[in-house]
Scaffold this active site. Structure first.
Site, PDB file in Angstrom:
ATOM      1  N   GLU A 108       0.824  -1.205   0.000  1.00  0.00           N
ATOM      2  CA  GLU A 108       0.000   0.000   0.000  1.00  0.00           C
ATOM      3  C   GLU A 108       0.860   1.259   0.000  1.00  0.00           C
ATOM      4  O   GLU A 108       0.490   2.267  -0.604  1.00  0.00           O
ATOM      5  CB  GLU A 108      -0.952  -0.035   1.191  1.00  0.00           C
ATOM      6  CG  GLU A 108      -2.004  -1.135   1.032  1.00  0.00           C
ATOM      7  CD  GLU A 108      -2.867  -1.323   2.251  1.00  0.00           C
ATOM      8  OE1 GLU A 108      -4.101  -1.235   2.133  1.00  0.00           O
ATOM      9  OE2 GLU A 108      -2.300  -1.589   3.342  1.00  0.00           O
ATOM     10  N   GLU A 128      -3.847  -9.347   3.796  1.00  0.00           N
ATOM     11  CA  GLU A 128      -4.580  -9.013   5.019  1.00  0.00           C
ATOM     12  C   GLU A 128      -5.698  -9.993   5.336  1.00  0.00           C
ATOM     13  O   GLU A 128      -5.945 -10.308   6.516  1.00  0.00           O
ATOM     14  CB  GLU A 128      -5.150  -7.586   4.916  1.00  0.00           C
ATOM     15  CG  GLU A 128      -4.143  -6.487   5.200  1.00  0.00           C
ATOM     16  CD  GLU A 128      -3.313  -6.105   3.994  1.00  0.00           C
ATOM     17  OE1 GLU A 128      -2.609  -5.083   4.051  1.00  0.00           O
ATOM     18  OE2 GLU A 128      -3.353  -6.840   2.967  1.00  0.00           O
TER      19      GLU A 128
END
Length: 254
Positions: A108, A128
Protein backbone atom coordinates in the site's frame (compact mmCIF):
# COMPACT_ATOMS: atom_id res chain seq x y z
CA UNK A 1 15.11 12.83 11.68
CA UNK A 2 14.37 9.63 13.58
CA UNK A 3 16.53 6.57 12.95
CA UNK A 4 13.51 4.75 11.45
CA UNK A 5 13.93 6.86 8.29
CA UNK A 6 17.34 7.55 6.75
CA UNK A 7 17.61 10.53 4.42
CA UNK A 8 20.22 11.74 1.98
CA UNK A 9 20.23 13.87 -1.12
CA UNK A 10 21.83 13.61 -4.53
CA UNK A 11 21.39 17.01 -6.13
CA UNK A 12 17.66 17.70 -6.35
CA UNK A 13 16.78 14.09 -5.46
CA UNK A 14 15.85 13.06 -1.91
CA UNK A 15 16.46 9.41 -0.98
CA UNK A 16 14.33 8.06 1.88
CA UNK A 17 15.10 4.65 3.38
CA UNK A 18 12.74 2.73 5.64
CA UNK A 19 15.21 1.63 8.29
CA UNK A 20 13.91 -1.25 10.39
CA UNK A 21 15.70 -4.13 8.62
CA UNK A 22 15.46 -6.38 11.69
CA UNK A 23 11.66 -6.27 11.21
CA UNK A 24 11.72 -6.26 7.39
CA UNK A 25 10.93 -2.54 7.67
CA UNK A 26 7.52 -3.21 9.19
CA UNK A 27 5.77 0.01 10.09
CA UNK A 28 5.45 1.02 13.72
CA UNK A 29 4.31 4.38 15.08
CA UNK A 30 7.81 5.84 15.15
CA UNK A 31 8.42 4.98 11.50
CA UNK A 32 5.03 6.38 10.47
CA UNK A 33 5.72 9.68 12.20
CA UNK A 34 9.25 9.87 10.81
CA UNK A 35 8.08 9.25 7.23
CA UNK A 36 5.32 11.87 7.53
CA UNK A 37 7.90 14.36 8.80
CA UNK A 38 10.35 13.51 6.01
CA UNK A 39 7.70 13.92 3.31
CA UNK A 40 6.56 17.25 4.75
CA UNK A 41 10.17 18.45 4.64
CA UNK A 42 10.46 17.20 1.05
CA UNK A 43 7.41 19.15 -0.12
CA UNK A 44 8.57 22.29 1.68
CA UNK A 45 12.15 22.32 0.36
CA UNK A 46 12.35 24.18 -2.97
CA UNK A 47 15.70 22.57 -3.73
CA UNK A 48 14.19 19.07 -3.82
CA UNK A 49 12.32 18.05 -6.96
CA UNK A 50 11.78 14.32 -6.64
CA UNK A 51 12.16 11.63 -3.98
CA UNK A 52 12.91 7.91 -4.00
CA UNK A 53 11.58 5.68 -1.23
CA UNK A 54 13.32 2.37 -0.55
CA UNK A 55 13.90 -0.10 2.28
CA UNK A 56 17.00 -1.21 4.16
CA UNK A 57 18.26 -4.78 4.25
CA UNK A 58 17.02 -6.01 0.89
CA UNK A 59 13.31 -5.70 1.70
CA UNK A 60 11.00 -2.81 0.89
CA UNK A 61 8.38 -3.23 3.62
CA UNK A 62 6.50 -6.10 5.26
CA UNK A 63 3.56 -3.90 6.18
CA UNK A 64 2.29 -3.06 9.64
CA UNK A 65 4.32 -4.25 12.61
CA UNK A 66 1.95 -6.95 13.85
CA UNK A 67 3.75 -7.30 17.18
CA UNK A 68 3.14 -3.62 17.84
CA UNK A 69 -0.43 -4.06 16.62
CA UNK A 70 -1.11 -6.74 19.23
CA UNK A 71 0.10 -4.26 21.84
CA UNK A 72 -2.52 -1.78 20.67
CA UNK A 73 -0.33 0.36 18.43
CA UNK A 74 -1.86 1.76 15.23
CA UNK A 75 0.94 3.21 13.07
CA UNK A 76 -0.98 6.11 11.58
CA UNK A 77 -0.54 9.88 11.45
CA UNK A 78 -3.59 12.20 11.56
CA UNK A 79 -4.30 13.55 8.10
CA UNK A 80 -1.68 11.33 6.46
CA UNK A 81 -2.93 7.89 7.45
CA UNK A 82 -1.02 4.62 7.70
CA UNK A 83 2.77 5.01 7.58
CA UNK A 84 2.37 8.78 7.31
CA UNK A 85 1.75 8.59 3.56
CA UNK A 86 -1.23 6.60 2.25
CA UNK A 87 -3.87 9.31 2.76
CA UNK A 88 -1.66 12.25 1.86
CA UNK A 89 1.18 11.45 -0.52
CA UNK A 90 3.56 14.33 -1.28
CA UNK A 91 2.66 16.92 -3.89
CA UNK A 92 6.01 16.28 -5.57
CA UNK A 93 6.76 13.01 -7.37
CA UNK A 94 7.75 9.94 -5.38
CA UNK A 95 9.32 6.74 -6.75
CA UNK A 96 9.21 3.43 -4.87
CA UNK A 97 12.39 1.36 -5.28
CA UNK A 98 11.29 -2.14 -4.29
CA UNK A 99 13.73 -4.89 -3.36
CA UNK A 100 12.41 -8.14 -1.90
CA UNK A 101 8.88 -7.92 -0.54
CA UNK A 102 6.31 -5.13 -0.61
CA UNK A 103 3.41 -6.84 1.12
CA UNK A 104 0.31 -5.74 3.02
CA UNK A 105 0.91 -2.16 4.14
CA UNK A 106 4.23 -2.25 2.30
CA UNK A 107 2.38 -2.79 -0.97
CA UNK A 108 0.00 0.00 0.00
CA UNK A 109 2.95 2.33 0.56
CA UNK A 110 4.29 1.45 -2.89
CA UNK A 111 0.85 2.08 -4.39
CA UNK A 112 0.91 5.53 -2.77
CA UNK A 113 3.99 6.36 -4.84
CA UNK A 114 3.79 7.72 -8.39
CA UNK A 115 6.17 5.26 -10.00
CA UNK A 116 7.52 1.85 -9.01
CA UNK A 117 10.91 0.41 -9.89
CA UNK A 118 11.28 -3.20 -8.75
CA UNK A 119 13.94 -5.87 -8.59
CA UNK A 120 13.40 -8.88 -10.82
CA UNK A 121 12.73 -11.01 -7.74
CA UNK A 122 10.47 -8.52 -5.95
CA UNK A 123 7.06 -9.70 -4.75
CA UNK A 124 3.85 -7.79 -4.05
CA UNK A 125 0.78 -8.93 -2.10
CA UNK A 126 -2.20 -7.85 -0.02
CA UNK A 127 -2.43 -10.79 2.42
CA UNK A 128 -4.58 -9.01 5.02
CA UNK A 129 -7.53 -11.38 4.58
CA UNK A 130 -5.28 -14.23 5.71
CA UNK A 131 -4.75 -12.41 9.01
CA UNK A 132 -8.34 -11.40 9.68
CA UNK A 133 -7.68 -7.86 8.46
CA UNK A 134 -8.63 -5.68 5.50
CA UNK A 135 -6.23 -3.80 3.21
CA UNK A 136 -7.71 -0.48 4.27
CA UNK A 137 -4.58 1.65 3.84
CA UNK A 138 -5.36 2.35 0.20
CA UNK A 139 -4.76 -1.10 -1.28
CA UNK A 140 -8.41 -1.81 -2.07
CA UNK A 141 -8.88 1.74 -3.35
CA UNK A 142 -5.80 2.08 -5.54
CA UNK A 143 -5.23 -1.45 -6.85
CA UNK A 144 -8.42 -1.58 -9.01
CA UNK A 145 -7.27 1.64 -10.66
CA UNK A 146 -3.92 0.12 -11.58
CA UNK A 147 -4.93 -3.44 -12.55
CA UNK A 148 -7.89 -5.04 -14.32
CA UNK A 149 -10.87 -5.40 -11.98
CA UNK A 150 -10.92 -9.19 -11.77
CA UNK A 151 -7.18 -9.46 -11.14
CA UNK A 152 -7.33 -6.81 -8.41
CA UNK A 153 -10.23 -8.73 -6.87
CA UNK A 154 -8.29 -12.00 -7.01
CA UNK A 155 -5.25 -10.53 -5.29
CA UNK A 156 -7.39 -8.90 -2.59
CA UNK A 157 -9.51 -11.97 -1.87
CA UNK A 158 -6.81 -14.66 -2.04
CA UNK A 159 -3.88 -12.75 -0.59
CA UNK A 160 -1.69 -14.29 -3.30
CA UNK A 161 1.57 -12.67 -4.40
CA UNK A 162 2.37 -11.21 -7.79
CA UNK A 163 5.98 -11.12 -8.96
CA UNK A 164 7.68 -8.09 -10.45
CA UNK A 165 7.86 -9.32 -14.06
CA UNK A 166 4.13 -10.01 -14.14
CA UNK A 167 3.42 -6.72 -12.38
CA UNK A 168 5.48 -4.94 -15.02
CA UNK A 169 3.65 -6.70 -17.85
CA UNK A 170 0.39 -5.42 -16.37
CA UNK A 171 1.66 -1.86 -16.04
CA UNK A 172 1.86 -1.89 -12.24
CA UNK A 173 5.66 -1.57 -12.26
CA UNK A 174 7.47 0.99 -14.42
CA UNK A 175 10.90 -0.60 -14.62
CA UNK A 176 12.64 -3.84 -13.64
CA UNK A 177 16.20 -4.02 -12.35
CA UNK A 178 18.55 -6.81 -11.28
CA UNK A 179 18.44 -7.54 -7.54
CA UNK A 180 20.53 -5.02 -5.65
CA UNK A 181 20.36 -2.45 -8.44
CA UNK A 182 16.85 -1.15 -7.93
CA UNK A 183 17.85 2.06 -6.19
CA UNK A 184 20.31 2.89 -8.97
CA UNK A 185 17.59 2.32 -11.57
CA UNK A 186 15.15 4.47 -9.59
CA UNK A 187 17.72 7.25 -9.31
CA UNK A 188 18.25 7.16 -13.07
CA UNK A 189 14.51 7.61 -13.55
CA UNK A 190 14.47 10.34 -10.90
CA UNK A 191 17.28 12.19 -12.64
CA UNK A 192 15.32 12.25 -15.89
CA UNK A 193 12.28 13.71 -14.11
CA UNK A 194 14.32 16.23 -12.10
CA UNK A 195 15.59 17.81 -15.33
CA UNK A 196 12.07 19.03 -16.09
CA UNK A 197 10.31 22.16 -14.85
CA UNK A 198 9.23 21.52 -11.23
CA UNK A 199 5.96 23.45 -11.39
CA UNK A 200 4.96 21.64 -14.58
CA UNK A 201 5.90 18.27 -13.07
CA UNK A 202 3.83 18.86 -9.93
CA UNK A 203 0.86 20.11 -11.96
CA UNK A 204 1.05 17.08 -14.24
CA UNK A 205 1.15 14.74 -11.25
CA UNK A 206 -1.82 16.48 -9.64
CA UNK A 207 -3.97 16.31 -12.77
CA UNK A 208 -3.30 12.62 -13.33
CA UNK A 209 -3.87 11.79 -9.64
CA UNK A 210 -7.06 13.82 -9.19
CA UNK A 211 -8.84 13.89 -12.55
CA UNK A 212 -10.26 10.37 -12.24
CA UNK A 213 -12.86 11.70 -9.80
CA UNK A 214 -13.73 14.87 -11.73
CA UNK A 215 -17.15 15.10 -13.45
CA UNK A 216 -16.81 14.86 -17.22
CA UNK A 217 -18.38 18.25 -17.82
CA UNK A 218 -15.80 19.99 -15.63
CA UNK A 219 -12.63 18.18 -16.72
CA UNK A 220 -11.07 21.03 -18.66
CA UNK A 221 -12.27 23.70 -16.24
CA UNK A 222 -10.63 21.95 -13.32
CA UNK A 223 -7.51 21.25 -15.33
CA UNK A 224 -7.26 24.92 -16.31
CA UNK A 225 -7.26 25.99 -12.67
CA UNK A 226 -4.11 23.91 -12.15
CA UNK A 227 -2.44 24.64 -15.48
CA UNK A 228 -2.99 28.41 -15.76
CA UNK A 229 -0.55 29.37 -12.96
CA UNK A 230 2.10 27.20 -14.62
CA UNK A 231 1.58 28.80 -18.03
CA UNK A 232 1.97 32.24 -16.39
CA UNK A 233 5.09 31.25 -14.46
CA UNK A 234 8.62 32.49 -15.03
CA UNK A 235 9.65 28.90 -15.69
CA UNK A 236 7.31 28.75 -18.69
CA UNK A 237 9.03 31.81 -20.15
CA UNK A 238 12.42 30.30 -19.37
CA UNK A 239 11.47 27.07 -21.11
CA UNK A 240 10.51 28.92 -24.26
CA UNK A 241 13.68 31.05 -24.19
CA UNK A 242 15.91 28.03 -23.62
CA UNK A 243 14.31 26.22 -26.55
CA UNK A 244 14.79 29.21 -28.85
CA UNK A 245 18.38 29.68 -27.68
CA UNK A 246 19.16 25.96 -27.92
CA UNK A 247 20.37 25.65 -24.32
CA UNK A 248 19.38 23.82 -21.18
CA UNK A 249 16.75 25.70 -19.15
CA UNK A 250 17.49 27.03 -15.69
CA UNK A 251 14.38 26.26 -13.67
CA UNK A 252 13.59 28.38 -10.60
CA UNK A 253 10.25 26.87 -9.60
CA UNK A 254 8.44 30.20 -9.93
Amino acid sequence: MADEILTRTEGAVLILTLNRPEARNAVNQALAEALAQALAHYDADPNLRIAVLTGAGGCFCAGMDLKAFTRGERPSVPGAGFAGIVERPPAKPLIAAVEGYAVAGGFEIALSCDLIVAAENARFALPEVRRGLVAAAGGLLRLPRRLPYHLAMELALTGDTIDAPRAASLGLVNRIAPPGETLAAALKLAAAISENAPLAVMASKRIIAESGSWPTESLFTRQAAIVDPVVKSEDAQEGARAFAEKRAPLWRGV
